[in-house]
Design an enzyme around this catalytic site. Structure first.
Site, PDB file in Angstrom:
ATOM      1  CG  ASP A 183      -2.192   0.783   0.992  1.00 16.52           C
ATOM      2  OD1 ASP A 183      -3.267   0.159   0.922  1.00 16.52           O
ATOM      3  OD2 ASP A 183      -2.107   2.029   0.853  1.00 16.52           O
ATOM      4  CG  LEU A 210     -14.718 -10.088   0.555  1.00  8.64           C
ATOM      5  CD1 LEU A 210     -14.930  -8.805   1.314  1.00  8.64           C
ATOM      6  CD2 LEU A 210     -13.334 -10.638   0.809  1.00  8.64           C
ATOM      7  CE  LYS A 249     -18.292  -7.285  -6.509  1.00  5.59           C
ATOM      8  NZ  LYS A 249     -18.203  -7.882  -5.207  1.00  5.59           N
ATOM      9  CG  LEU A 264     -36.432 -12.039   0.009  1.00  2.24           C
ATOM     10  CD1 LEU A 264     -37.369 -13.234  -0.145  1.00  2.24           C
ATOM     11  CD2 LEU A 264     -36.868 -10.926  -0.959  1.00  2.24           C
ATOM     12  N   GLY A 272     -35.772  -2.876   5.271  1.00  2.00           N
ATOM     13  CA  GLY A 272     -35.023  -1.957   6.127  1.00  2.00           C
ATOM     14  C   GLY A 272     -35.064  -0.542   5.585  1.00  2.00           C
ATOM     15  N   GLY A 294     -27.025   0.223   1.895  1.00  4.22           N
ATOM     16  CA  GLY A 294     -25.916   1.183   1.898  1.00  4.22           C
ATOM     17  C   GLY A 294     -24.614   0.429   1.741  1.00  4.22           C
ATOM     18  CB  CYS A 307     -20.402  -3.161  -2.485  1.00  4.39           C
ATOM     19  SG  CYS A 307     -18.868  -3.507  -1.626  1.00  4.39           S
TER      20      CYS A 307
END
Ligand code: UGA
Length: 441
Positions: free
Chosen positions: A30, A153, A207, A253, A256, A260, A263
């Site tokens: 990094d 993930l 994806k 299902l 809510g 958010g 992703c």
């Protein structure tokens, strides 16, 4: 096998640690020196259950190292993963690929011998081709393949998702690269994980199609929940009744305040842009994006109506700020729209979140921060659950009632049962179920 993971965000760090657990030699790279220095001292830059132990064990076994030196790491590795961020570009919703392309250029400069370059970041269709072009232009003589290998993930259960995935998707037609990827994922072959070998473009699209489908599924149940409230039905019974149909499935299902996280919001917007640009718009997903945005505002209106329609001077206790439990991630959390809307309507907001407050303090102004859940409640006119952390599931309701000005709970995650709340003396508002008042004692 020697692996270099470029980018130590969620995907990079978890994948790097898990590949080292598989027995490979992994170096995580990094640019952020303080992050790498922290990792050297065993400090995780993110909150993810199980990650610290996994990292510690593999560092001790000398299979996992951290560095800011990309050149040496790339030179010494067989497989290089690009796992840098792809945030939404301002204005047009497209994924910002500048970090991916910059990484590709640096990798090209440093590569030594046949190298498999793998995109693990979520990247739009065609990115693999562009990465290949950048590397080819920089190093016309290099021997390499560019593979797409998206990650599925979930934050909060990332290690389990990596170690026991529903499937692994590998996008490349190069047999040489496929062989490297087989060796890399060998422990998953042994537990008979389905491995989907496909073209790079299909892999890249898988994806986005997976994430947008799940976002649509959540948005669908949220709309059904709204309808349930109007026709006196219970959304959980409806979800169970349809979810038992194997073609629909029971997961995702749960209604809510809207999805958010780092992703779904970004990926739905990016796929909408890709589809429009390709002349094949995805009208379902366009609607999903719009409905999810509106929903967060509607949640604030629901809370305001629970305190009598005018929030001026009202105190609202908020439990949970992160986009879901078991993470400290505040990115695109519904709370970032709901809390400011309450404050704008004149309410005083007291809030607590077990892991998210450090981040939330930079993102939300005018909130009174509390150290634990009960501290939010004295003289409150309503208690709102935005995120379903386990510790909010078994509140001492007598204590809650005695602390609050009026016993009003708005449960945006359906953590409690209406009958239970009514018997406990609350006015209780949830999602997709009848609102109830206190049972006459
Ligand atoms: C999501 C996907 O689930 C992963 O498969 C994917 O790899 C990841 O994005 C990614 O692209 O990296 P994540 O964002 O960690 O994972 O979180 P989820 O558990 O999927 O939850 C996303 C949002 O949907 C949360 O706000 C959650 O509260 C909401 N949600 C989820 C619901 O409102 N209802 C549900 O039934 C499920």
């Amino acid at each position: 096998m020697r692996v270099a993971m470029i980018g130590t965000g969620y995907v990079g760090l978890v994948s790097g640690a898990c590949f080292s657990e598989f027995g490979h030699n992994v170096v995580c790279v990094d640019k952020d020196e303080s992050k790498i220095a922290g990792l050297h001292q065993g400090q995780m830059p993110i909150y993810e259950p199980g990650l610290e132990d996994l990292v510690e064990n593999n560092v001790r076994a000398e299979r996992l190292t951290f560095t800011t030196d990309l050149t040496t790491s790339v030179k010494d590795s067989d497989v290089i993963f690009i796992a840098v961020g792809t945030p939404s570009r301002r204005g047009d919703g497209h994924a910002d690929l500048s970090y991916v392309y910059a990484a590709a250029k640096e990798i090209a400069d440093a590569m030594d011998g046949y190298t498999v370059v793998v995109t693990k970041s979520t990247v739009p269709v065609g990115t693999g081709r562009e990465v290949e072009k950048i590397i080819r232009e920089t190093r016309p003589d290099a021997e390499f393949d560019v593979v797409s290998n998206p990650e599925f993930l979930r934050e909060g259960s990332a290690i389990e998702d990596f170690m026991r995935p529903d499937r692994v998707v590998i996008g490349t037609h190069s047999e040489r690269a496929q062989e490297f990827m087989r060796v890399l994922y060998r422990p998953l072959f042994l537990i008979e994980t389905p491995i989907v070998f496909t073209s790079r473009q299909s892999s890249e699209l898988i994806k986005y199609a997976a994430n947008t489908f799940l976002a649509a599924k959540i948005t669908f149940i949220n709309e059904i929940a709204d309808l349930c409230e109007k026709v006196d039905a219970d959304v959980h019974d409806v979800a169970k009744g349809i979810g038992l149909d194997g073609r629909i499935g029971r997961k995702f299902l749960h209604p809510g305040p809207g999805y958010g996280g780092s992703c779904f919001p970004k990926d739905t917007r990016a796929l909408v842009s890709t589809a429009r640009d390709s002349g094949s718009p995805l009208r379902i997903i366009e609607t999903v994006v719009e409905l999810n945005e509106q929903r967060k505002q509607k949640m604030a209106e629901r809370i305001i109506s629970a305190v009598g329609g005018d929030a001026t001077g009202k105190t609202i206790a908020v439990l949970g700020l992160t986009f879901k439990p078991n993470t400290d991630d505040m990115r695109e959390s519904p709370s970032l729209d709901i809390v400011p809307a309450l404050i704008a309507a004149g309410a005083k907001v007291r809030a607590f979140d077990p892991e998210g407050m450090k981040e939330a303090k930079h993102m939300l102004e005018g909130v009174e921060w509390c150290e634990e859940e009960y501290e939010t409640m004295p003289d409150a006119d309503a208690l709102v659950i935005i995120t379903e952390w386990n510790q909010f599931r078994a509140l001492d309701l007598e204590r809650v009632k005695s602390l609050m000005m009026s016993p009003v709970m708005v449960d945006l995650r359906n953590v409690y049962e209406p009958t239970e709340m009514s018997n406990a003396g609350f006015h209780y508002y949830s999602i997709g179920r009848k609102s109830v008042g206190p049972t006459a004692q």
